[in-house]
Design an enzyme around this catalytic site. Structure first.
Site, short mmCIF file in Angstrom:
data_model
loop_
_atom_site.label_atom_id
_atom_site.label_comp_id
_atom_site.label_asym_id
_atom_site.label_seq_id
_atom_site.Cartn_x
_atom_site.Cartn_y
_atom_site.Cartn_z
N GLY A 26 -23.63 25.51 9.48
CA GLY A 26 -22.78 25.32 10.16
C GLY A 26 -21.49 25.72 8.68
N CYS A 35 -16.81 27.27 43.22
CA CYS A 35 -16.91 28.63 43.64
C CYS A 35 -16.42 29.48 45.26
CB CYS A 35 -17.98 29.58 42.49
SG CYS A 35 -17.91 31.35 42.98
N CYS A 70 -19.56 32.45 45.21
CA CYS A 70 -21.19 31.76 45.54
C CYS A 70 -21.27 30.37 45.51
CB CYS A 70 -21.86 32.56 43.31
SG CYS A 70 -21.27 31.02 42.81
N CYS A 88 -16.16 31.71 39.29
CA CYS A 88 -17.37 30.74 38.73
C CYS A 88 -16.86 31.99 37.21
CB CYS A 88 -18.52 31.42 38.21
SG CYS A 88 -19.53 30.64 40.18
N CYS A 147 -22.54 34.62 38.49
CA CYS A 147 -22.38 33.95 40.02
C CYS A 147 -22.73 35.20 40.73
CB CYS A 147 -20.63 34.14 39.80
SG CYS A 147 -19.33 34.00 41.43
#
Lengths: 284, 280
Positions: free
Chosen positions: A32, A242, A245, A267, A273
């Site tokens: 970090g 979606c 799909c 998607c 997808c």
């Protein structure tokens, strides 16, 4: 001269690669923490993924398989051009399939498919400093990190709750890494934040313009900043399907149909997808 | 006589801008013109200032511009680093540890938990890009509060207390008048119930009726909350109204100290006499 024309393998000279790898190792050692590095001039403009590109070029080897994503898609201009540059200077194979890739460079998304320990995710970062909006001076933000004073990041969230009743950070929701450094996860949607927590793959983040590299090593605790009475929440994706799909519960793009009116969803992760559509076609 | 531990003890505080030279370090009387060294140009903003603040007491610090009044508060609030000296808060390590040797992280803790400061210029004490309620919450967030509802409720109480209409709590202090900005600063400084409040020229630049309202508020806080205060002002009228004891500063030195009434009635130092007579 190598077989890749006048350029060294992976465009950068070996000295540059080593310098970037040294910064990367330090970043992994201090999860970090933003490690400064000597960001190079690249053949794409700063702000277009030069941080991620330099990380990718410093790590890539002839046996790697590369995937590049731009806001979820493998086929947008930026992703295509970065892939073309890396292919022509290394000769590595590229793939759209998340599972096939060993190196994944991405802008604004973490792939929907969970990553494996042998994969590395490289995120492009525009603004690596999570406190930049409350404190413009780098000299001061460094001291705030050193003294672990993240008041400003919480005040930003508090102000959003006061003004709008809820946290409104659409992308780049700040996280605390391993109970120490607060980090900008790059402008990923909130739904991607939990994927950083205790993941199996190494996540590297590179900011070319701001000359910073930072990292989330595998199996590291990553928590999203929140208040006791306003816990962290992902975007609400319920009730969205979606149109291509049929997937549910994943991050979607909202598509306005100008001709026929109405709104459909697709998607955002296009390779997932496509895989689902192929699977459906094979089944029928 | 009961002996209570002072809330704050400052011992031999000095602040120098510049490296100093042999002349001004060893022969200050001859080398200094005002607070500036004739030889090396070093400014001796504070020279050996010591005082105590007792629980519930208001200590006034008076003096002309450049006499070092604000520098004392800046050093206490860690906005500036003192050149030398010691300070002890009863609430920090039971008064046994010097504030100015604490680490940066500890200093932040002391500042956020044990001190409240109101700056002369609200731009320094408030973030004008945030709402007033967020400005007050900032102090509580800094002291590790992570509960929005509780902080909002506390801010509401404080704003009522400082007579800011609560329907304006989500307005940025930028849009407030100078007097209201000072009252938001006071609310923020009080939010963690610090044992001591540092007030730097809180009424300077405000018109008379607004001044009166802010002074009234400070009096009321003193009565209701019983918090100790250091009140810095160049205005003897303000000092006379609020301070129990007063220190008179000139050229970075403490020229007189005592009960405010005593100083007003019977000033000893020629400079104090000049100040007091100019008031009448």
């Amino acid at each position: 001269m190598s077989r890749h024309g006048t350029y060294n393998f992976a465009f950068l000279d070996e000295g540059s690669k080593r310098e970037i790898r040294r910064a990367t190792l330090k970043a992994i050692a201090i999860p970090g923490y933003q490690v400064p590095f000597a960001s190079r001039e690249m053949p794409i403009a700063r702000g277009w993924g030069t941080g991620g590109l330099q990380l990718t070029l410093s790590l890539i080897g002839p046996d790697d398989t590369l995937k590049v994503i731009d806001q979820g898609t493998d086929e947008s201009v930026n992703a295509v051009n970065i892939k073309a540059l890396i292919r022509s200077t290394t000769g590595v194979t590229t793939s759209d399939d998340t599972a096939e890739a060993t190196l994944i460079q991405s802008r604004h998304r973490i792939p929907d498919k969970p990553l494996r320990p042998d994969q590395i995710l490289i995120l492009q970062v525009p603004i690596p400093e999570p406190l930049r909006f409350v404190e413009p001076r780098e000299e001061v933000t460094r001291r705030l990190h050193a003294e672990r004073d993240y008041t400003g990041a919480y005040v930003l969230l508090f102000e959003q709750i006061m003004r709008h009743g809820d946290v409104t950070t659409g992308a780049d929701p700040p996280v605390e890494v391993h109970d120490r450094y607060v980090m900008a996860p790059s402008p990923i949607p909130r739904i991607d934040n939990p994927k950083m927590d205790h993941g199996d793959a190494l996540i590297l983040l590179g900011a070319g313009r701001e000359k910073k590299i930072y990292a989330v090593p595998p199996h590291t605790r990553v928590t999203s900043l929140a208040f006791d009475d306003h816990p962290f929440r992902s975007e609400d994706v319920d009730g969205r399907t979606c149109a291509l799909c049929g997937a549910e519960g994943v991050f979607m793009d909202e598509i306005q149909d100008a001709q026929h009116g109405g709104t459909t969803f697709r998607c955002n992760d296009t390779s997932e997808c496509l895989a689902r559509m192929n699977a459906r076609a094979r089944a029928s | 006589m009961t002996t209570t531990l002072p809330v704050l003890t400052v011992d031999d505080l000095s602040k120098r801008y510049g490296s100093g030279c042999a002349a001004c370090r060893d022969h200050a009387e001859t080398a200094l013109q005002g607070n500036t060294c004739r030889h090396c140009g070093t400014v001796h903003a504070l020279s050996g200032v010591s005082f105590e603040v007792h629980p519930g007491e208001v200590l006034g610090i008076v003096g002309e511009s450049g006499s070092g009044k604000s520098t004392i508060l800046n050093c206490l609030y860690f906005d500036e680093e003192p050149t030398s000296g010691h300070a002890y808060l009863a609430a920090y390590e039971r008064g046994a540890a010097d504030l100015w040797t604490a680490s940066g992280e500890r200093r932040r803790w002391i500042r956020n938990h044990l001190l409240g400061k109101v700056y002369q210029n609200p731009m320094l004490g408030l973030n004008m890009d945030f709402s007033s309620v967020a400005n007050i919450a900032e102090k509580m967030i800094a002291a590790n509060d992570r509960h929005v509802g509780r902080m909002e409720a506390r801010a509401r109480v404080l704003l009522e207390h400082t007579r800011i209409p609560t329907h304006r709590m989500k307005t940025s202090p930028r849009q407030f008048s100078g007097g209201m900005q000072q009252r938001v600063q006071i609310a923020k400084a009080l939010s963690n119930e610090p044992p001591i409040l540092l007030l730097d020229e809180v009424t300077t630049g405000l018109d008379l009726s607004v001044q009166a309202r802010v002074l009234d508020l400070i009096k009321q806080i003193r009565r209701d909350v019983g918090v100790a205060m250091i009140l810095v002002s160049h205005d003897l009228a303000v000092i006379r109204m609020l301070a129990d004891r007063t220190i008179v500063m000139r050229d970075g030195r403490q020229v007189e100290a005592g009960l405010t009434d005593q100083i007003m009635e019977d000033p000893q130092h020629p400079y104090t006499q000049e100040l007091v007579y100019s008031l009448l």
